[in-house]
Design a protein around this motif. Structure first.
Motif, mmCIF file in Angstrom:
data_model
loop_
_atom_site.group_PDB
_atom_site.id
_atom_site.type_symbol
_atom_site.label_atom_id
_atom_site.label_comp_id
_atom_site.label_asym_id
_atom_site.label_seq_id
_atom_site.Cartn_x
_atom_site.Cartn_y
_atom_site.Cartn_z
ATOM 1 N N UNK A 3 0.835 -1.189 0.000
ATOM 2 C CA UNK A 3 0.000 0.000 0.000
ATOM 3 C C UNK A 3 0.876 1.246 0.000
ATOM 4 N N UNK A 4 0.485 2.227 -0.798
ATOM 5 C CA UNK A 4 1.166 3.513 -0.802
ATOM 6 C C UNK A 4 0.585 4.367 0.316
ATOM 7 N N UNK A 5 1.347 4.583 1.357
ATOM 8 C CA UNK A 5 0.875 5.331 2.521
ATOM 9 C C UNK A 5 0.896 6.835 2.296
ATOM 10 N N UNK A 6 1.934 7.318 1.614
ATOM 11 C CA UNK A 6 2.092 8.766 1.461
ATOM 12 C C UNK A 6 2.931 9.071 0.233
ATOM 13 N N UNK A 7 2.627 10.197 -0.400
ATOM 14 C CA UNK A 7 3.448 10.742 -1.487
ATOM 15 C C UNK A 7 4.050 12.040 -0.962
ATOM 16 N N UNK A 105 3.379 -1.582 -9.828
ATOM 17 C CA UNK A 105 2.307 -0.808 -10.439
ATOM 18 C C UNK A 105 1.548 -0.084 -9.327
ATOM 19 N N UNK A 106 1.504 1.250 -9.420
ATOM 20 C CA UNK A 106 0.761 2.072 -8.464
ATOM 21 C C UNK A 106 -0.057 3.069 -9.276
ATOM 22 N N UNK A 110 4.097 2.763 -13.560
ATOM 23 C CA UNK A 110 4.907 1.560 -13.378
ATOM 24 C C UNK A 110 6.330 1.984 -13.040
ATOM 25 N N UNK A 111 6.826 1.460 -11.933
ATOM 26 C CA UNK A 111 8.154 1.788 -11.434
ATOM 27 C C UNK A 111 9.022 0.540 -11.413
ATOM 28 N N UNK A 158 -3.414 4.042 -2.589
ATOM 29 C CA UNK A 158 -3.526 3.084 -3.681
ATOM 30 C C UNK A 158 -2.640 1.866 -3.426
ATOM 31 N N UNK A 159 -3.057 0.699 -3.962
ATOM 32 C CA UNK A 159 -2.253 -0.509 -3.774
ATOM 33 C C UNK A 159 -0.969 -0.474 -4.589
#
Length: 215
Positions: A3-7, A105-106, A110-111, A158-159
């Motif tokens: 999970x993306x916690x923060x940007x 993939x977020x 794509x990274x 986002x996942x």
């Protein structure tokens, strides 16, 4: 799936109190909403020390929330998202054991996992913790620099889906150990095509192995 916690993007340039430059862009703080990510990183972010940070192989820096929590307990202090100078604060994905070359993939981005972050005096000065570089190296959770394979947009919440993982098995932690003196991992690093040219060439110099002929 993580999970993306923060940007997080640079809040302001601040004095590089223990480093070698006048300023540093290490002070990253969370932003809300969808954020554009291009070939050179997250929109609204920047690097001051462009010799050691940024570029296509270090476009985005990710650090795990689990490792942030470890450091918060170790130092008995609050460490929020962006405290490591990271663009992406993640959870549920083992960044240290991410395989070099694997793809995340977020959102529509794509990274690709590329190389570990090597600690420096700027980092120690930002936290005001003497000998932090040695402690950071000993702990071994370096975080990962990522390249941008497909530009797009992402947002906190986002996942993070691992959509590809190479079979060679060389991890971010392996490269960090190699850079910290583990000669067995240096030999492994020299032969992995998914590693950056900078990392492979460094390993070959350490081993005294010539680089392959071009063409």
């Amino acid at each position: 799936m993580g999970l993306l916690r923060s940007v997080n993007v640079v809040h302001a340039l601040i004095p590089d109190v223990w480093g070698s430059l006048e300023f540093t862009a290490i002070d990253k703080r969370p932003v809300t909403g969808r954020v554009v990510v291009g070939p050179l990183g997250v929109a609204g972010d920047s690097q001051y020390d462009t010799e050691h940070h940024g570029g296509v192989d270090q476009a985005v820096y990710a650090y795990a929330d689990e490792d942030r929590e470890w450091w918060a307990a170790e130092l008995s202090r609050e460490l929020g998202p962006g405290a490591f100078g990271e663009n992406l604060t993640t959870s549920g994905i083992d960044v240290t054991n991410a395989v070099v070359g694997e793809r995340w993939r977020i959102g529509t981005v794509t990274l690709q996992v590329r190389t570990p972050r090597i600690p420096c005096r700027t980092f120690a000065g930002f936290w005001q913790v003497d000998a932090l570089e040695k402690r950071f190296t000993a702990h071994g959770a370096s975080g990962a620099y990522l390249s941008v394979v497909e530009a797009g947009e992402l947002a906190a919440g986002e996942p993070i889906e691992v959509v590809h993982r190479p079979a060679h098995g060389l991890t971010i932690g392996d490269i960090f150990s190699a850079r910290s003196g583990d000669r067995a991992r240096v030999a492994l690093l020299a032969d992995v095509d998914d590693a950056t040219d900078k990392d492979r060439n460094w390993a070959r110099r350490v081993l005294g192995v010539p680089a392959p002929a071009s063409g």
